[in-house]
Design an enzyme around this catalytic site. Structure first.
Site, mmCIF file in Angstrom:
data_model
loop_
_atom_site.group_PDB
_atom_site.id
_atom_site.type_symbol
_atom_site.label_atom_id
_atom_site.label_comp_id
_atom_site.label_asym_id
_atom_site.label_seq_id
_atom_site.Cartn_x
_atom_site.Cartn_y
_atom_site.Cartn_z
ATOM 1 N N VAL A 56 0.891 -0.946 0.052
ATOM 2 C CA VAL A 56 -0.097 -0.188 0.251
ATOM 3 C C VAL A 56 0.765 1.140 0.044
ATOM 4 C CG1 VAL A 56 -1.859 1.296 1.042
ATOM 5 C CG2 VAL A 56 -2.012 -1.246 1.099
ATOM 6 N N GLU A 101 -10.365 5.404 4.420
ATOM 7 C CA GLU A 101 -10.818 5.119 3.183
ATOM 8 C C GLU A 101 -10.156 3.902 2.692
ATOM 9 O OE1 GLU A 101 -13.646 6.646 0.973
ATOM 10 O OE2 GLU A 101 -13.542 4.359 0.985
ATOM 11 N N GLY A 157 -10.400 -1.751 -0.006
ATOM 12 C CA GLY A 157 -9.743 -1.039 -1.114
ATOM 13 C C GLY A 157 -10.028 0.300 -1.577
ATOM 14 N N GLY A 192 0.476 -16.538 -4.690
ATOM 15 C CA GLY A 192 0.911 -15.270 -4.125
ATOM 16 C C GLY A 192 -0.355 -14.565 -3.860
ATOM 17 N N LYS A 213 -13.705 -4.917 8.665
ATOM 18 C CA LYS A 213 -14.112 -4.093 7.652
ATOM 19 C C LYS A 213 -15.746 -4.021 7.920
ATOM 20 C CE LYS A 213 -10.790 -5.414 4.222
ATOM 21 N NZ LYS A 213 -10.480 -6.482 3.106
HETATM 22 N N1 HSE Z 1 -6.240 -9.467 2.356
HETATM 23 C C1 HSE Z 1 -7.316 -8.843 1.815
HETATM 24 C C2 HSE Z 1 -8.236 -9.360 0.680
HETATM 25 C C3 HSE Z 1 -7.305 -7.372 1.615
HETATM 26 O O1 HSE Z 1 -7.926 -10.527 0.171
HETATM 27 O O2 HSE Z 1 -9.187 -8.922 0.252
HETATM 28 C C4 HSE Z 1 -6.620 -6.643 2.706
HETATM 29 O O3 HSE Z 1 -7.693 -6.391 3.460
#
Ligand code: HSE
Length: 430
Positions: free
Chosen positions: A15, A131, A136, A189, A207
């Site tokens: 990020v 945000e 994301g 990955g 979230k």
């Molecule tokens: N690891 C999360 C996902 C993203 O796979 O959406 C970061 O919160």
């Protein structure tokens, strides 16, 4: 042009690098839009020399992010390190206490301590913005706080973890099992070596707690979210879902009920043709239902350097423009403690898959267990008869109380003819 907004970046992983790439690559555009430059002054990370996709030589370097947070030259600190407490908490507290605003991608920290940090920000005239912590690149925090501010939200729900959605989508597309697809996702990955935050629902529940806080004006409280992950979802359930017109999604749902606020995160069946049912692969989606707007659906990339960097820069642009808002959309002193509606009070339809001996009377026994709990069957599928082999029976029910369904399942599991623990999934009407 006005004075630059002076930024310190704590954490230069995916990020952090994505954010710097946008700030470096779009510097002129951002300055023109904000009326001032967004200037990175200082950075901090574990390793100064690690190869990175963006140059960092022009910035002041700190080994210790706490020292970065104390740098008097900064207006805002980006907390892009992660971790539900420890140094991330210390850096956030230190920056806010010093009157610096914080843009945080740290959903775990905020889901546990968002109320406390929002109060600290307001007490010191700073802004706490997040945000990038939710879905994301989808600007859902801003959408709920601003675009939908005129609505009383009845329900907000969504696909909040891309890794889980990728796994479920690939299972559906290929017919393969969870463990097999997870192993492949790790090899490619896409999934972490320790995938538990993603596949056990924890990341998505963080979230959801943040979305619920904004939508309903409550203190974010991760421990009030009912959480179930996707490890138990079997390829056979995905195939039956398809046959019944559903898809299985890991959904986070926060909804106002007659008795309080329900916050739950679990795999469930959703209509295959619903907007959520159509969201596949690593994509995230959030649906907000408001009394004025009706249904508003947001779909996009929920992870990755550029999408999450996009969300960080959105918060920075607000700060640069002088747009200030409360972290959760209301003054933090007014954040309520939610009265929680427990999962046992959920009312809705269910999918059940039983593995039973194929002989006379078994179905009648199952039906008795359901009838005794006032659960009414909607559809039933039984096939694959093979001598001496247990057979699957698949049922869907009409609306029933979760507590009653659990009782019925306990009774069904105790029947002699039932050979494996029954599998149940909630069916959501969207
Ligand atoms: N690891 C999360 C996902 C993203 O796979 O959406 C970061 O919160």
């Amino acid at each position: 042009m006005n004075e630059a907004l002076r930024i310190g970046v704590a954490g230069l992983g995916t990020v952090g690098s994505g954010t710097l790439a946008i700030l470096q690559g779009q510097a002129e555009l951002l300055a023109a839009r904000a009326g001032r430059r967004l200037e990175v002054v200082a950075v901090s990370a574990r390793s100064r020399t690690k190869p990175r996709p963006v140059p960092i030589d022009a910035y002041r370097w700190y080994d210790d992010p706490l020292q970065l947070a104390a740098d008097p030259a900064l207006d805002v600190v980006l907390e892009l390190m992660g971790g539900e407490d420890g140094v991330a908490l210390e850096v956030t507290r230190a920056a806010l206490a010093a009157g610096k605003s914080v843009v945080s991608a740290n959903k775990a920290l905020l889901a546990h301590r968002g109320g406390e940090l929002a109060r600290l920000a307001e007490a010191n005239g700073a802004v706490l913005a997040f945000e990038p912590a939710v879905a994301g690149g989808i600007p859902i925090v801003k959408a709920l706080k601003e675009g939908l501010a005129g609505n009383r939200v009845r329900r907000v729900y969504g696909i909040l973890n891309g890794t889980s959605n990728y796994i479920l989508s690939t299972m559906r597309a290929t017919g393969r099992d969870f463990a097999d697809v997870l192993a492949e996702a790790q090899a490619l990955g896409y999934a972490e070596a320790d995938p538990s935050f993603d596949v056990d629902g924890i990341d998505a529940a963080h979230k959801l707690a943040l979305l619920a806080a904004i939508a309903f004006g409550v203190e974010p409280a991760f421990d009030q979210v009912h959480v179930e992950g996707i490890r138990q979802v079997a390829a056979t359930d995905i195939a039956y879902a398809e046959e019944l017109g559903y898809r299985i999604k890991l959904l986070g749902i926060a909804e106002a009920t007659d008795h309080g606020l329900a916050q739950r995160l679990h795999p469930c069946m959703v209509p295959a043709t619903s907007p959520i049912g159509q969201v596949e692969g690593v994509f995230n989606a959030v649906v907000a239902e408001g009394d004025a707007v009706g249904v508003a659906t947001f779909v996009g990339r929920g992870a990755g350097d550029a999408p999450t960097g996009s969300a960080v820069v959105a918060d920075l642009m607000d700060l640069a423009r002088g747009h200030r808002s409360h972290a959760f959309g209301v003054p933090s002193a007014t954040l309520a403690t939610a009265r929680i509606t427990p999962i046992s009070e959920r009312r809705g339809a269910y999918y059940l898959r039983l593995t039973v001996d194929d002989r006379a009377g078994v179905l009648a026994d199952v039906a008795t267990c359901l009838r005794e709990q006032n659960v009414s069957v909607e559809t039933m599928i039984q096939r694959h008869r093979a001598t001496d082999q247990p057979v699957p029976i698949v049922l869907t029910t009409h609306e029933a109380d979760e507590a009653a369904m659990r009782e019925a399942l306990r009774a069904i599991a105790a029947l002699r003819a039932v050979r494996e623990p029954p599998r149940a999934l909630r069916i959501e009407t969207l």
